[in-house]
Design an enzyme around this catalytic site. Structure first.
Site, PDB file in Angstrom:
ATOM      1  CD  GLU A  90       0.227   9.461  15.898  1.00  9.23           C
ATOM      2  OE1 GLU A  90       0.870  10.248  15.162  1.00  9.23           O
ATOM      3  OE2 GLU A  90      -0.983   9.601  16.166  1.00  9.23           O
ATOM      4  CE  LYS A 104      -1.782   2.859   2.883  1.00 11.93           C
ATOM      5  NZ  LYS A 104      -1.786   4.146   2.193  1.00 11.93           N
ATOM      6  CB  CYS A 150      13.264   8.495   8.057  1.00  9.57           C
ATOM      7  SG  CYS A 150      14.238   7.618   6.832  1.00  9.57           S
ATOM      8  CD  GLU A 177      10.446  12.130  11.705  1.00  9.01           C
ATOM      9  OE1 GLU A 177       9.318  11.681  11.948  1.00  9.01           O
ATOM     10  OE2 GLU A 177      11.283  11.514  11.022  1.00  9.01           O
ATOM     11  CD  GLU A 196      13.832   0.163   8.328  1.00  9.97           C
ATOM     12  OE1 GLU A 196      14.372   1.080   8.980  1.00  9.97           O
ATOM     13  OE2 GLU A 196      14.438  -0.863   7.982  1.00  9.97           O
TER      14      GLU A 196
HETATM   15  P1  TAP Z   1       2.548   7.615   8.377  1.00  7.90           P
HETATM   16  O1  TAP Z   1       1.473   8.608   8.612  1.00  7.90           O
HETATM   17  O2  TAP Z   1       2.902   6.710   9.491  1.00  7.90           O
HETATM   18  O3  TAP Z   1       2.121   6.787   7.103  1.00  7.90           O
HETATM   19  C1  TAP Z   1       2.911   5.765   6.545  1.00  7.90           C
HETATM   20  C2  TAP Z   1       2.009   4.828   5.788  1.00  7.90           C
HETATM   21  O4  TAP Z   1       1.136   4.157   6.697  1.00  7.90           O
HETATM   22  C3  TAP Z   1       1.109   5.511   4.767  1.00  7.90           C
HETATM   23  O5  TAP Z   1       0.941   4.662   3.666  1.00  7.90           O
HETATM   24  C4  TAP Z   1      -0.177   5.660   5.548  1.00  7.90           C
HETATM   25  O6  TAP Z   1      -1.308   5.830   4.739  1.00  7.90           O
HETATM   26  C5  TAP Z   1      -0.214   4.346   6.304  1.00  7.90           C
HETATM   27  N1  TAP Z   1      -1.049   4.349   7.508  1.00  7.90           N
HETATM   28  C6  TAP Z   1      -1.547   5.404   8.201  1.00  7.90           C
HETATM   29  N2  TAP Z   1      -2.260   4.968   9.261  1.00  7.90           N
HETATM   30  C7  TAP Z   1      -2.201   3.606   9.245  1.00  7.90           C
HETATM   31  C8  TAP Z   1      -2.723   2.580  10.077  1.00  7.90           C
HETATM   32  N3  TAP Z   1      -3.455   2.866  11.156  1.00  7.90           N
HETATM   33  N4  TAP Z   1      -2.451   1.284   9.777  1.00  7.90           N
HETATM   34  C9  TAP Z   1      -1.691   0.973   8.698  1.00  7.90           C
HETATM   35  N5  TAP Z   1      -1.192   1.902   7.859  1.00  7.90           N
HETATM   36  C10 TAP Z   1      -1.422   3.207   8.128  1.00  7.90           C
HETATM   37  O7  TAP Z   1       3.902   8.305   7.951  1.00  7.90           O
HETATM   38  P2  TAP Z   1       4.096   9.374   6.807  1.00  7.90           P
HETATM   39  O8  TAP Z   1       3.646  10.678   7.346  1.00  7.90           O
HETATM   40  O9  TAP Z   1       3.536   8.897   5.519  1.00  7.90           O
HETATM   41  O10 TAP Z   1       5.683   9.332   6.628  1.00  7.90           O
HETATM   42  C11 TAP Z   1       6.518  10.063   7.405  1.00  7.90           C
HETATM   43  C12 TAP Z   1       7.160   9.208   8.476  1.00  7.90           C
HETATM   44  O11 TAP Z   1       7.834   8.099   7.886  1.00  7.90           O
HETATM   45  C13 TAP Z   1       8.227   9.971   9.224  1.00  7.90           C
HETATM   46  O12 TAP Z   1       8.096   9.750  10.598  1.00  7.90           O
HETATM   47  C14 TAP Z   1       9.526   9.374   8.700  1.00  7.90           C
HETATM   48  O13 TAP Z   1      10.591   9.476   9.577  1.00  7.90           O
HETATM   49  C15 TAP Z   1       9.136   7.969   8.444  1.00  7.90           C
HETATM   50  N6  TAP Z   1      10.051   7.337   7.486  1.00  7.90           N
HETATM   51  C16 TAP Z   1      10.936   6.417   7.955  1.00  7.90           C
HETATM   52  C17 TAP Z   1      11.835   5.829   7.086  1.00  7.90           C
HETATM   53  C18 TAP Z   1      12.795   4.837   7.623  1.00  7.90           C
HETATM   54  S1  TAP Z   1      13.597   3.930   6.574  1.00  7.90           S
HETATM   55  N7  TAP Z   1      12.984   4.673   8.886  1.00  7.90           N
HETATM   56  C19 TAP Z   1      11.839   6.156   5.733  1.00  7.90           C
HETATM   57  C20 TAP Z   1      10.919   7.096   5.292  1.00  7.90           C
HETATM   58  C21 TAP Z   1      10.017   7.677   6.185  1.00  7.90           C
HETATM   59  P3  TAP Z   1      -1.738   7.345   4.333  1.00  7.90           P
HETATM   60  O14 TAP Z   1      -0.704   7.867   3.416  1.00  7.90           O
HETATM   61  O15 TAP Z   1      -3.015   7.188   3.662  1.00  7.90           O
HETATM   62  O16 TAP Z   1      -1.852   8.115   5.610  1.00  7.90           O
END
Ligand code: TAP
Length: 481
Positions: free
Chosen positions: A236, A181, A289, A386, A255
């Site tokens: 979260e 997804k 990240c 962050e 991650e």
């Molecule tokens: P999230 O809000 O956590 O979303 C990540 C993914 O999870 C999206 O596809 C999101 O869908 C989905 N999602 C949201 N709620 C969910 C639930 N309850 N159950 C299952 N899936 C769910 O993060 P983001 O804002 O997209 O990304 C930013 C975060 O990613 C930052 O904290 C960043 O540090 C972290 N990140 C970490 C890494 C590594 S390698 N450690 C790399 C890149 C990013 P939607 O898009 O529809 O909300």
């Protein structure tokens, strides 16, 4: 001296955008019950309608992946799986311009980055893992390591295509099938990847792409038919997923977020360090990240470094992400812009000093100027949370021990940077920093052969390298919960 550049926009015509996109299940694209719109964050223009996958769509995708796993992919010799992965890697290279433009349109990142970083690294991940597919028995996991089964993968919006590669390439190389997804705001390159799978004649059901929002991700993680969950995103949501997977028998890798320290000692080559600081926090608008969002600079050179940093920041070009001269693109969504704005306001309110590079912001779209905060204390929210935007918090230190203490004073532990002329100090620091990756005299370097992952609230499990294979093979390790 400031140079003026004529605009050099990359052509949009290399991409054929469809009005609407279906889900990629069982090797075919098909619509679902409802749709949502994906927009360009640089202009707020609607790019396409995309299908919102509901629980029944997730169910179909998992069934297709299960069938492909049992009948085709898990029983196929590794050398044949490798051939498919090599074919996918070559197609990514052939269609690289199209992928780069589409990524920039949907995500807002500068074309220079999608063209020179995201897409080449995506291809490199498939090449690297294609090479492993017939050598798993020599990777140190026993003579014939087994795949896990069907993997549910959920990825964020900051590196849509690259995160897809980090997830799909090792899973497939090890003999698993996947349901992925993508993030709600950046689904388009994942759907183009579905087309590439068709072009590569990948057996139907080996890769399935289900677009949607958090509820779709939730349905995938909760599905009883998957054997492993691989998640990249916020801490979260990662916590919620860990709770959901506990005692379910599903394997899990997470991650998550980061708040990396980029540590500059007074003997560092300062001009090079300033480039590293810029790259560490303003690459991809700071939507990284492992961004070096906390600069720890030795007190004796703090003024000099800050002056050079501000001078360099005034030369950054913010604007049209499709322009090849652009350094800083658009913020990915209004929600992310609001989050950055709130945290910056908290920095002001708590008494830190804000300075932003003087640059006009486009009227439409979501934008935030490269920003640096000084007089930051470790208790400030901008030093702890962050921000995931182009905002740097600067702290100072006097001794290496103080630098280590401040760098480790975070619930996260994904990455860190060290800038010094002394090899012994690099090794001393690297052995004390609680971070999955420590870069020395460089920052934000990635290679498919090098494992990447976190400590503490940055998650567990590694992606890339031999360590990354472990997360997709049955046996010890792999981040079981
Ligand atoms: P999230 O809000 O956590 O979303 C990540 C993914 O999870 C999206 O596809 C999101 O869908 C989905 N999602 C949201 N709620 C969910 C639930 N309850 N159950 C299952 N899936 C769910 O993060 P983001 O804002 O997209 O990304 C930013 C975060 O990613 C930052 O904290 C960043 O540090 C972290 N990140 C970490 C890494 C590594 S390698 N450690 C790399 C890149 C990013 P939607 O898009 O529809 O909300």
């Amino acid at each position: 001296m400031r140079f003026e550049y004529a605009p050099a926009p990359e052509s949009r015509s290399v991409v054929t955008l469809r009005d609407s996109y279906g889900l990629f299940i069982g090797g075919e694209f098909a619509g679902g019950s409802s749709v949502f719109k994906t927009i360009s964050p640089a202009t707020e223009e609607v790019l396409a309608e995309v299908t919102h996958g509901g629980p029944e769509d997730v169910d179909r995708a998992v069934a297709a992946a299960r069938q492909a796993y049992e009948r085709v992919w898990s029983v196929m010799p590794g050398r044949d799986r490798g051939k498919y992965l090599f074919r996918i890697a070559r197609l990514i290279q052939e269609r690289s311009r199209e992928l780069a433009v589409l990524e920039t349109l949907d995500n807002g990142k500068p074309i220079r980055e999608s063209r020179d970083v995201d897409v080449p690294l995506t291809a490199a991940h498939f090449f690297y893992h294609a090479g492993w597919a017939d050598k798993l028995g020599y990777a140190g996991f026993g003579p014939s390591p087994r795949p896990l089964g069907v993997v549910g993968q959920v990825i964020p919006w900051n590196f849509p295509l690259l995160m897809l590669a980090w997830k799909i390439a090792p899973a497939l190389a090890c003999g698993n099938t996947v349901v992925l997804k993508p993030a709600e705001t950046t689904p388009l390159t994942a759907l183009l990847f579905g087309e590439i799978c068709q072009q590569a004649d990948l057996p139907p059901g080996v890769v399935n792409i289900v677009t949607g929002d958090g509820s779709t991700g939730h349905a995938l993680v909760a599905h009883p038919g998957i054997d492993k969950v691989a998640f990249t995103g916020s801490t979260e949501v990662g916590r919620e997923i860990a709770r959901m997977c506990a005692v379910s028998g599903k394997r899990l890798t997470l991650e998550l977020g980061g708040k990396a320290a980029n540590v500059v000692f007074d003997d560092a080559p300062l001009d090079q360090a300033v480039e590293g600081i810029i790259n560490g926090i303003f690459f991809n608008q700071g939507h990284v990240c492992c961004a070096g969002s906390r600069l720890l600079v030795q007190e004796s050179v703090a003024d000099e470094v800050l002056e050079a940093l501000k001078r360099r920041m005034t030369t950054l070009r913010l604007g049209d992400p499709l322009d090849k001269n652009t350094d800083v693109g658009a913020i990915n969504s209004r929600a992310q812009l609001d989050k950055i704005t709130d945290l910056v306001a908290a920095g002001d309110a708590e008494g830190a000093q804000r300075w932003a590079a003087p640059c006009p912001l486009p009227e439409r779209g979501f934008w935030f100027p490269p920003t640096v905060f000084t007089e930051v204390s470790q208790a400030h929210r901008i030093a702890k949370e962050e921000i995931f935007g182009p905002v740097l918090s600067v702290l100072t230190f006097r001794t290496p021990a103080e630098a280590v203490e401040k760098a480790n004073n975070t619930p996260y532990g994904l990455s860190a940077g060290v800038w010094t002329d002394k090899g012994s100090l690099i090794l001393w620091m690297a052995s004390r920093l609680r971070a999955g990756v420590v870069w020395a005299n460089t920052f934000n370097r990635f290679d498919p052969a090098s494992p990447f992952g976190g400590y503490k609230e940055s998650g567990f499990g590694r992606e890339g390298g031999r360590h990354g294979l472990e997360a997709y093979l049955d046996g010890p390790g792999g981040g079981d919960v």
